[in-house]
Design an enzyme around this catalytic site. Structure first.
Site, PDB file in Angstrom:
ATOM      1  N   HIS A   1      77.092  23.272 -28.573  1.00  0.00           N
ATOM      2  CA  HIS A   1      77.783  23.820 -29.746  1.00  0.00           C
ATOM      3  C   HIS A   1      78.408  22.699 -30.577  1.00  0.00           C
ATOM      4  O   HIS A   1      78.295  22.689 -31.808  1.00  0.00           O
ATOM      5  CB  HIS A   1      78.866  24.794 -29.271  1.00  0.00           C
ATOM      6  N   GLU A   2      79.054  21.744 -29.912  1.00  0.00           N
ATOM      7  CA  GLU A   2      79.680  20.636 -30.636  1.00  0.00           C
ATOM      8  C   GLU A   2      78.639  19.733 -31.283  1.00  0.00           C
ATOM      9  O   GLU A   2      78.808  19.281 -32.425  1.00  0.00           O
ATOM     10  CB  GLU A   2      80.576  19.837 -29.690  1.00  0.00           C
TER      11      GLU A   2
ATOM     12  N   GLU B   1      80.459  28.508 -37.512  1.00  0.00           N
ATOM     13  CA  GLU B   1      80.442  28.878 -36.104  1.00  0.00           C
ATOM     14  C   GLU B   1      79.135  29.568 -35.730  1.00  0.00           C
ATOM     15  O   GLU B   1      78.572  29.323 -34.659  1.00  0.00           O
ATOM     16  CB  GLU B   1      81.635  29.787 -35.783  1.00  0.00           C
TER      17      GLU B   1
ATOM     18  N   HIS C   1      77.466  21.216 -34.484  1.00  0.00           N
ATOM     19  CA  HIS C   1      78.361  20.966 -35.621  1.00  0.00           C
ATOM     20  C   HIS C   1      78.038  19.614 -36.260  1.00  0.00           C
ATOM     21  O   HIS C   1      78.007  19.484 -37.488  1.00  0.00           O
ATOM     22  CB  HIS C   1      79.818  20.972 -35.166  1.00  0.00           C
TER      23      HIS C   1
END
Length: 287
Positions: free
Chosen positions: A151-152, A209, A155
């Site tokens: 997830h990071e 997100e 980003h």
């Protein structure tokens, strides 16, 4: 005849025109400041180029970690460091397949020894950190840990740091924050470095997100980690939020539908996971 003999009067006469000039300059910057993201296809406000965001994030990252590094709280547990490093290298290898130019990024993952902090973050250029609190308090499995890391990384791949820096600069948020608090958390950051720090602390939009969820779960699946772990991770996060608000949720707000959406994504990513488990899983160097 001098109608404005007093310098103060000259300043008053100029003030409204100066404000108008600032506004026009801002508009001139904003008009060409949109770009189509190569990963998501979404139009983003980009007053700050990705290369500038990477340079600023490198400075902010070093400043952020400096106090903990001096106290010996960075990568202090070799076993935890090896575990996080191994997972990160597998997921980063898939990120590089997503965006081959990111092979030149100076990917780095730091483990911050802070048992009370449930948090993780990524900055432009692959500068990442995870706190021991999120690993220990949520009792993360390797598959769940891979979902956080994926997830990071998503980003970073999606240029969300540059986008948030652009929003911050466009709204003068950096200036407002500094004026309101009168301090910068002890960090000697100014200009772009300060904007990069604020970008990390700003909440991601729901759109950001959703993008990070979709890309992150795919990266983790391609790296051989179970995609259903994304939903179980957020189940743990929701349970922890019922008694104490994790820091992670201040920058990664979670809608009620998140677990359901992740479960749907997990079923779609299952074939990628099964394919990854059948062959050798590549890695990419991470500091």
């Amino acid at each position: 005849m001098n109608l404005w003999p007093n310098p103060q009067h000259r300043a008053l006469r100029w003030a409204p025109w100066r404000s108008l000039l600032v506004l026009l300059t801002a508009l001139a910057l904003l008009l060409p400041g949109c770009a189509t993201n190569p990963v998501t296809g979404r139009s983003q406000l980009m007053l700050v180029s990705e290369s500038s965001a990477i340079a600023a994030s490198r400075q902010a990252y070093a400043e952020m970690l400096s106090p903990a590094r001096k106290e010996g709280r960075i990568d202090s547990d070799p076993q935890t460091k090896r575990r996080v490093q191994g997972i990160t290298e597998r997921v980063v290898a898939q990120a590089v397949r997503y965006r081959p130019e990111t092979a030149d990024w100076d990917w780095e993952m730091s483990v911050i020894d802070e048992p009370d902090t449930i948090n993780a973050f990524a900055m432009a250029g692959g500068k990442m950190a995870i706190y021991t609190g999120i690993i220990q308090q949520l009792e993360l499995t390797d598959d769940e840990l891979a979902q956080i890391i994926g997830h990071e990384i998503a980003h970073a791949l999606s240029s969300h740091s540059a986008e948030k820096m652009s929003v911050a600069l466009a709204s003068n948020l950096a200036l407002v924050t500094y004026a309101a608090t009168g301090e910068r958390s002890g960090l000697a950051l100014t200009g772009a470095g300060l904007a990069a720090l604020i970008a990390v602390q700003l909440p991601n939009s729901r759109q950001m997100e959703a993008e990070a969820d979709r890309i992150g779960i795919e990266l983790a699946a391609r790296a051989g980690f179970r995609p259903e772990a994304a939903a179980s991770l957020w189940g743990k996060m929701a349970s922890k939020a019922a008694t104490r608000q994790p820091v992670f949720l201040s920058t990664h707000p979670a809608p009620e539908s998140r677990q359901r959406d992740l479960s749907i994504l997990a079923s779609q990513m299952q074939p990628l996971y099964e394919q990854a488990r059948r062959g050798p899983i590549p890695t990419h160097p991470v500091r």
